[in-house]
Write a protein that holds these residues in place. Structure first.
Motif, PDB file in Angstrom:
ATOM      1  N   PRO A   1      -4.181   3.038  -7.979  1.00  0.00           N
ATOM      2  CA  PRO A   1      -4.570   3.372  -6.608  1.00  0.00           C
ATOM      3  C   PRO A   1      -4.587   4.876  -6.351  1.00  0.00           C
TER       4      PRO A   1
ATOM      5  N   PRO B   1       0.816  -1.216   0.000  1.00  0.00           N
ATOM      6  CA  PRO B   1       0.000   0.000   0.000  1.00  0.00           C
ATOM      7  C   PRO B   1       0.853   1.271   0.000  1.00  0.00           C
TER       8      PRO B   1
ATOM      9  N   TYR C   1      -7.929   4.212   1.934  1.00  0.00           N
ATOM     10  CA  TYR C   1      -7.111   4.321   0.723  1.00  0.00           C
ATOM     11  C   TYR C   1      -6.891   2.965   0.078  1.00  0.00           C
TER      12      TYR C   1
ATOM     13  N   SER D   1      -0.326   1.771   6.579  1.00  0.00           N
ATOM     14  CA  SER D   1      -0.225   0.711   5.576  1.00  0.00           C
ATOM     15  C   SER D   1      -0.594  -0.654   6.140  1.00  0.00           C
TER      16      SER D   1
ATOM     17  N   ALA E   1      -8.826   0.115   7.553  1.00  0.00           N
ATOM     18  CA  ALA E   1      -7.917   0.735   6.587  1.00  0.00           C
ATOM     19  C   ALA E   1      -7.991   2.255   6.646  1.00  0.00           C
TER      20      ALA E   1
ATOM     21  N   PRO F   1      -4.361   0.917  -2.373  1.00  0.00           N
ATOM     22  CA  PRO F   1      -4.754  -0.484  -2.446  1.00  0.00           C
ATOM     23  C   PRO F   1      -4.891  -1.176  -1.090  1.00  0.00           C
ATOM     24  N   LEU F   2      -4.669  -0.436   0.016  1.00  0.00           N
ATOM     25  CA  LEU F   2      -4.788  -1.084   1.327  1.00  0.00           C
ATOM     26  C   LEU F   2      -6.185  -1.667   1.519  1.00  0.00           C
TER      27      LEU F   2
END
Lengths: 305, 651, 203
Positions: free
Chosen positions: B272, A173, B173, A214, B168, B175-176
């Motif tokens: 993303p 992420p 957010y 993340s 998250a 691609p988390l």
């Protein structure tokens, strides 16, 4: 019902605890953002200071005026200050307070644009910069030194008084790479390489951290940055080369898996690993990734997937 | 068989944490208690016919208020848990996975399930009364809005005990938030909870925009409309333009997760960063749309309690509208650290430009007080506390907008302190001020002022104790969302102080609940119709207003019309009643909300059959309503006469 | 609370008289604005992702000119026929209104049918929603429009049902106007899809 004295003592205790805390908190070295150790951080600290001052020049008089008004016009019998319930417009006053914020914002805008342009390039023009490729992973940092052909995990060593061009990307992420004492942060983005220039003026060990959430191991993603004189840096590179294993593609595939690891170093790196990481997350779709074309030409490399 | 049931239920229910078991037990106990009370006092029918099926904007407003206070409690408990975990270094009170869930739900609940419904509570309680209307433009749709919000919020909260909470972050957010990094139902709960309540928000935005533009009392030109209604209008404009963006963003995220599409994924060409752009294109206008009605409240309160006309009406209106417009051109300031430098410079300037109309509003409030007579009543106290808090919060906002410096503030505790300062100091103080101000109008009795004073001071002191240290922590390099920290960075003392402040604010909330309970028990109905010597139309009718609000629709000739009518002694109107056209109650909004809940729950667990059943139910509800032509009725004159005589209306 | 209905009261006697129909149609316009924004975001998404083929097929390889031209032709015609229905509304001819609405519904169903077959063919060729970001954006943009058309069909059928039962009243008049407004709106959106997705795709 506790006696008055007990209450007083208790209050004194709380107050003195506060005082101790405040004093200990105010040792200025701890405010690392305001005590930068490099030119980039200095530009930013100055900007913080100047913008704070400019704002306070307006905010403090306004606050004083506000408290004055609230006191002067309170509804109390015998209050002799004027009362004009129908007075609801005054062009001159309106012009003044549309004018004040406009001027304020104009000043700050000029400062912002000036320093935005400054931070785009290397902090010192006359010294040959070094490049470090940074990859944020779940949940560790991979640092590659392409010119020295070494890699480290979760710690950084850089030479003093040398501009460092950090190329950032992510194979996880979105994250953010931040060393407050050297200067502001920049996001590490999957599929894109972004650039951050920093430079250290003093030798020392600084705190670096991940700064964009993340996942589970995010809190553990901080790292030390030690800055050393040029000669020591070269010595350290030799040492890393002599005492460690090479970093292989298998090592990378292992490192990518979500985990929390300690520090480590490697004596060499697979060619174009950074470009491979950028590319596998959609790097070819960005024009700003200047290396992509060069990477496509060297595609024959066995990078494994 | 038993084994598989066991496996299923340990996945389905969140297990293994005393906190969760505590929540389970209390949820079950509360539900049993509610069912018992309703049955014992034979209140089921009353509940259904008076509340669940109502289309009366005042009752819907009250339900919004109750729901948002419950959500404030939930979000507040989240906050206290987080501050407890951060009170000392290396604490082990919440492990990182729980901590991540809790800051995610805290943010989502506070913005979407607390601030938004509290705002809609005020819209509903005040706007029709203030513009001299008998209801909103679409009373049925208004009920649909409430029930979609309510069931969306319930779905989101269910995640705590069933399936696991999202973790998250409040904007999730990518691609988390994609399947690759967040498997399981948590993230789907987030998507559907917000998506379902988002339908309600969009519908309310349309509803109140049309109400304000089309249903004002005769003579009330737009430029004679009270400031609160103006702020609602500006807020609705933002809702109409911003909420479809959220719907699409979360829709795409769900399509990624459910159908394996590649909008925001790492593989397959997904982008993303596009998610981050989209979510802030909604997210930034979102925070402005919740603060604008608070500005409206302050304008009403300042004028009423300074006994003076609002200063600079025209420039106030212009400021509101320019904030709505500018709010759509600042979203990149949430990620200066991601964007290109030139883009940064542009958005830095647009962001700072918002400070101009906002600053003007502060000056106008101050000069409304200037040469007035300021009465320190509870609503005014919150307003007076707001101004310095918001000035400082606004100033730190401008500091954050200076893009190169933002690289040092971004995602640090400096940012946390800033947005809590504007959201608590602006939105929460504003809505509290509004609730204290209009409470007597809606409920017909006033709130105990002494308990209110306790709440006020606890909130205010608590606020400063919590958030001032956090600015300093930002300069010490403390990142947001870390679940713990060591001794080495010197963050411990300030974090400890901050935690104390959080508990003070919690105590303030308890005092408010006590204040409400106490005031219900010791009803003080004296002068509730016009307790503050108000200026606008809502104070011209009895408290609580009858279901039709105005027996005779007032004719408006001035800004602050009621004030001038009182001055000139024109408060009496001829009792020349006509039958009143009113919408009928309907159970469809509640049932439709229930079907949305089923849809959301099914899709959260990716049980397609359940999702389809829910959607068919929703569609059927809409068609049934579309076919129904018997949706309204008339209140006859003799009944109006009886009601008005009983409540002492039409003075 | 009394639910008594005071019979047929002349609307014009009410002092607060607000023309309910005009308010409802105004609100529908506002709804269309927000729906337009929804489509704008989907268009933006498509434009951002349109070249991200991820090794999968491109628009030029996938789109079949006769099919999307036929879709366009059908939808434009249906917009015209729904216009004829509102014309009949003004003349007060229920039969005309109903008949044109039925024609519109049939054309709508033909459009949706063509689109569904188009999607099925694409999926059979291996171009699914998870093949690439480009295809994700394509399916969602075109599919959202298709869902809107399907909802419009159901809505129109329900309106036809009411027209045949109650004739032209203030209520059914408004409902017909609103649904036909919606239909025109979908037609406009389709013209953009036709240009941005299909024409630029095959070019």
């Amino acid at each position: 019902m506790p006696s008055r004295k007990t209450v007083k003592r208790f209050l004194m205790l709380i107050l003195s605890t506060f005082a101790v805390f405040l004093l200990s908190a105010c040792s200025s070295e701890q405010f690392i953002v305001l005590n930068p150790k490099g030119p980039v951080g200095e530009v930013q600290a100055n900007l913080i200071f100047v913008s704070f001052l400019v704002l306070m020049i307006v905010i403090i008089p306004v606050l004083l005026l506000f408290f004055f008004i609230v006191y002067r016009y309170r509804d109390k019998p015998g209050n002799k200050s004027p009362y004009k319930p129908e007075w609801d417009d005054n062009v001159k006053l309106e012009v003044v307070w549309w004018g004040i914020p406009i001027i304020l914002i104009a000043i700050l805008s000029i400062l912002t644009v000036r320093d935005t342009l400054v931070l785009q390039g290397p902090p010192s023009e006359d010294v040959e910069p070094i490049t470090i490729q940074v990859t944020s992973l779940d949940w560790k940092w991979l640092f590659q030194y392409p010119e020295e052909d070494i890699a480290t995990v979760n710690y950084l060593k850089i030479p003093v008084d040398t501009p460092v061009q950090f190329e950032l990307t992510s194979d996880a992420p979105i994250n953010s790479f931040w060393i407050p004492q050297l200067g502001g942060q920049r996001y590490s983005l999957p599929g894109k390489s972004s650039t951050l220039w920093l430079e250290a003026e003093e030798a020392g060990t600084y705190y670096g951290t991940a700064n964009n959430f993340s996942g589970d191991g995010f809190t553990e993603m901080n790292f030390d940055v030690s800055t050393v004189p040029d000669a020591d840096f070269d010595k350290w590179v030799e040492e890393v080369k002599a005492t460690n294993q090479p970093f292989t593609m298998e090592d990378y595939q292992e490192l990518v898996k979500p985990s929390i690891v300690g520090v480590s170093a490697y004596s060499s790196i697979p060619p174009n690993l950074f470009e491979f990481i950028v590319d596998k997350n959609g790097g070819k779709y960005y024009k700003s990734n200047n290396h992509t074309e060069q990477f496509d030409n060297s595609r024959q490399l066995e990078l494994g997937n | 068989m038993i084994e598989s049931i066991k496996n299923f239920s340990s996945d389905f229910f969140v297990t293994g944490d005393p906190l969760i078991y505590g929540a389970d037990v209390s949820i079950v106990l509360v539900m049993v208690a509610i069912i018992f009370v309703l049955t014992y006092f034979k209140k089921w029918k009353w509940l259904w016919s008076e509340w669940l099926t109502t289309v009366d904007h005042k009752k819907i407003g009250i339900m919004y208020l109750i729901a948002s206070l419950l959500m404030l409690f939930r979000g507040g408990v989240d906050a206290i848990l987080m501050r407890t975990q951060l009170a000392f270094p290396n604490m082990d009170f919440l492990p990182s996975d729980k901590y991540n869930e809790i800051f995610t739900t805290h943010g989502t609940i506070m913005i979407l399930f607390m601030a938004m419904p509290l705002m809609f509570a005020l819209f509903n309680m005040v706007v029709p009364l203030q513009i001299g209307a008998r209801d909103v433009a679409y009373p049925f749709l208004n009920a649909v809005s409430f029930w979609t919000f309510f069931f969306g919020a319930m779905l989101f909260n269910l995640s705590f005990v069933i399936g696991g909470s999202p973790d998250a972050g409040w904007l999730s957010y990518a691609p988390l938030s994609e399947t690759q990094f967040s498997e399981g139902p948590g993230q789907n709960y987030y998507i559907w909870g917000i998506q379902i309540s988002g339908i309600g928000s969009l519908a309310s935005g349309i509803n109140f925009l049309v109400t304000i533009l089309k249903m004002r009392a005769p003579g009330m030109k737009l430029m004679k409309m009270p400031m609160f209604s103006w702020s609602v209008l500006s807020s609705c404009i933002i809702i109409i333009f911003a909420f479809p963006i959220l719907t699409v963003t979360l829709g795409l995220l769900f399509i990624d997760r459910y159908f394996g599409a590649n909008f925001f994924t790492l593989a397959g060409g997904g982008n993303p960063m596009y998610y981050v752009n989209l979510i802030w294109m909604w997210g930034h206008p979102e925070v402005y749309l919740v603060v604008l009605p608070a500005f409206g409240v302050f304008s009403e309160v300042v004028a009423t309690f300074s006994k003076k006309k609002i200063f600079g009406y025209k420039s106030m209106v212009f400021a509101l509208l320019s904030i709505s417009l500018l709010s759509f051109f600042t979203w990149v300031h949430h990620f200066f650290t991601m964007a290109d430098y030139k883009v940064d410079a542009f958005f830095a300037i647009t962001t700072m430009a918002i400070a101009i109309p906002t600053g003007v509003k502060v000056f106008n409030w101050m000069f409304t007080m200037f040469r007035g007579r300021i009465q320190m009543k509870p609503p005014m106290l919150w307003t007076i506390a707001f101004i310095p808090t918001f000035l400082v919060g606004g100033a730190t906002g401008v500091m954050l907008a200076v893009a190169p410096a933002d690289f040092q503030y971004h995602n640090s505790y400096f940012l946390i302190a800033h947005f809590h300062q504007v959201l608590i100091g602006g939105v929460v103080f504003g809505f509290f001020s509004g609730i204290y101000y209009w409470w007597p109008k809606i409920f017909g009795f006033s709130l105990n002022e002494k308990l209110g004073l306790w709440a006020f001071w606890l909130w205010n002191i608590g606020f400063y104790v919590t958030f001032m240290p956090q600015y300093a922590l930002g300069f010490m390099g403390m990142p947001r969302r870390v679940s713990t920290y060591g001794w080495d960075m010197g963050w411990a003392p300030l974090n400890f102080i901050s935690t104390i402040g959080a508990f003070l604010m919690g105590a303030g909330f308890i005092f408010q609940v006590w204040q409400i309970v106490y005031s219900i028990k010791h009803r003080n109905k004296e002068g509730a119709a016009d307790p503050w010597d108000g200026r606008t139309l809502e104070w011209s009718i009895p408290s609580p207003p009858p279901e039709y609000n105005f027996a005779i629709i007032p004719k408006v000739s001035e800004q602050d019309d009621w004030w001038y009518k009182k001055q000139k002694g024109l408060t009496k109107v001829k009792e020349d009643y006509k039958p009143i056209h009113m919408p009928k109650n309907s159970g469809i909004p509640f049932i439709m909300g229930g079907f949305w809940f089923i849809t959301g729950f099914g899709l959260t667990f990716e049980w397609t059959w359940m999702g389809i059943i829910g959607l068919i139910g929703v569609a059927t509800s809409i068609v049934v309503r579309h076919l129904d032509n018997d949706t309204d009725y008339y209140i006859p004159v003799d009944e109006i006469e009886r009601t008005e005589a009983r409540i002492g209306g039409t003075r | 609370m009394s639910q008594s209905t005071a019979g047929k009261i002349d609307h014009h006697n009410e002092e607060e008289h607000h023309d309910t129909s005009s308010i409802k149609i105004f609100g529908f316009w506002i709804f269309l604005i927000s729906d337009l924004i929804l489509f704008s975001v989907l268009f933006a998404t498509y434009v951002v992702l349109r070249t991200r083929y991820s090794g999968g097929p491109t628009g030029a390889e996938l789109f079949e000119v006769p099919i999307f031209v036929a879709e366009t032709f059908i939808l434009l015609t249906s917009s015209f026929t729904s216009g004829l229905a509102t014309l009949g509304l003004q003349q007060g001819k229920v039969k005309t209104v109903i008949n044109w609405l039925i024609v519109t519904v049939v054309l709508g169903i033909a459009f949706v049918g063509l689109e569904v077959t188009e999607f099925i063919t694409l999926v059979e060729e291996g171009a699914t929603i998870s093949t690439s970001a480009f295809l994700s954006a394509f399916y969602v943009l075109v599919g959202t429009h298709g869902l809107h058309v399907s909802a419009g069909i159901i809505w129109m059928i329900s309106t036809i049902f009411q027209l045949s039962r109650y004739g032209i009243t203030e209520e059914t008049n408004r409902k017909t106007q609103v649904v036909s407004l919606y239909w025109h709106f979908l037609d406009v959106v389709w013209i953009f899809i036709f240009t941005v997705v299909y024409l630029l795709g095959v070019m």
